[in-house]
Design an enzyme around this catalytic site. Structure first.
Site, mmCIF file in Angstrom:
data_model
loop_
_atom_site.group_PDB
_atom_site.id
_atom_site.type_symbol
_atom_site.label_atom_id
_atom_site.label_comp_id
_atom_site.label_asym_id
_atom_site.label_seq_id
_atom_site.Cartn_x
_atom_site.Cartn_y
_atom_site.Cartn_z
ATOM 1 N N PRO A 2 0.464 -1.271 0.065
ATOM 2 C CA PRO A 2 0.329 -0.222 0.233
ATOM 3 C C PRO A 2 0.880 1.393 0.353
ATOM 4 O O PRO A 2 1.799 1.174 0.640
ATOM 5 C CB PRO A 2 -0.967 -0.496 1.119
ATOM 6 C CG PRO A 2 -0.739 -1.171 1.642
ATOM 7 C CD PRO A 2 0.445 -2.484 1.366
ATOM 8 N N LYS A 33 -2.383 -5.331 5.171
ATOM 9 C CA LYS A 33 -1.750 -5.961 4.593
ATOM 10 C C LYS A 33 -0.873 -5.605 5.836
ATOM 11 O O LYS A 33 -0.544 -4.453 6.519
ATOM 12 C CB LYS A 33 -1.171 -4.409 3.842
ATOM 13 C CG LYS A 33 -2.425 -4.579 2.505
ATOM 14 C CD LYS A 33 -1.781 -5.918 1.444
ATOM 15 C CE LYS A 33 -3.173 -5.607 -0.038
ATOM 16 N NZ LYS A 33 -2.148 -6.643 -0.786
ATOM 17 N N ILE A 65 -1.750 -3.089 -4.330
ATOM 18 C CA ILE A 65 -2.216 -4.474 -5.623
ATOM 19 C C ILE A 65 -3.287 -4.600 -4.692
ATOM 20 O O ILE A 65 -3.108 -5.744 -2.922
ATOM 21 C CB ILE A 65 -1.010 -5.197 -5.087
ATOM 22 C CG1 ILE A 65 0.393 -4.491 -5.289
ATOM 23 C CG2 ILE A 65 -1.433 -6.782 -5.683
ATOM 24 C CD1 ILE A 65 1.537 -5.712 -5.731
#
EC number: 5.3.2.1
Length: 115
Positions: A2, A33, A65
């Site tokens: 991120p 994440k 992602i």
């Protein structure tokens, strides 16, 4: 991976160390994440106008992602707007946040792409 970037007209020296310590915790928790991959970039002192006013405002981009998209962006926005309001004292109606899903093959780290 991120990546949260904030362009703001607030002076760079007004970006508190408290914000820089808190932001890397909020972003990965919102996205699920690991913090070790999170990058936060604050560009203060930018000449900006929002809604015809030079009052404090940011334009933000959240790249990841996966973990962004129509089903989850409202939840992310709620957490990120709270961070900006609490730590930078920027009202929610003075900011845009763009969420971008990055292809793993388009982002590299440590010498190679993620996919």
């Amino acid at each position: 991976m991120p990546y949260f970037t904030i362009d703001t007209n607030k002076p760079q020296d007004s970006i508190s160390s408290a914000f820089l310590k808190k932001a890397p915790n909020v972003v990965p928790k919102a996205l699920g994440k690991p913090e070790s991959y999170v990058s936060i970039h604050v560009n203060g002192g930018q000449p900006m106008v929002f809604g015809g006013s030079e009052d404090p405002c940011p334009v933000c981009v959240l790249k990841s992602i996966g973990c962004v998209g129509p089903k989850v962006n409202n939840s992310h926005a709620e957490k990120l707007y709270k961070l900006l309001a609490d730590e930078l004292k920027i009202p929610k109606n003075r900011c845009y946040i763009e969420s971008v899903d990055i292809e793993a093959s388009s982002m590299a780290f440590n010498g190679s792409t993620f996919g």
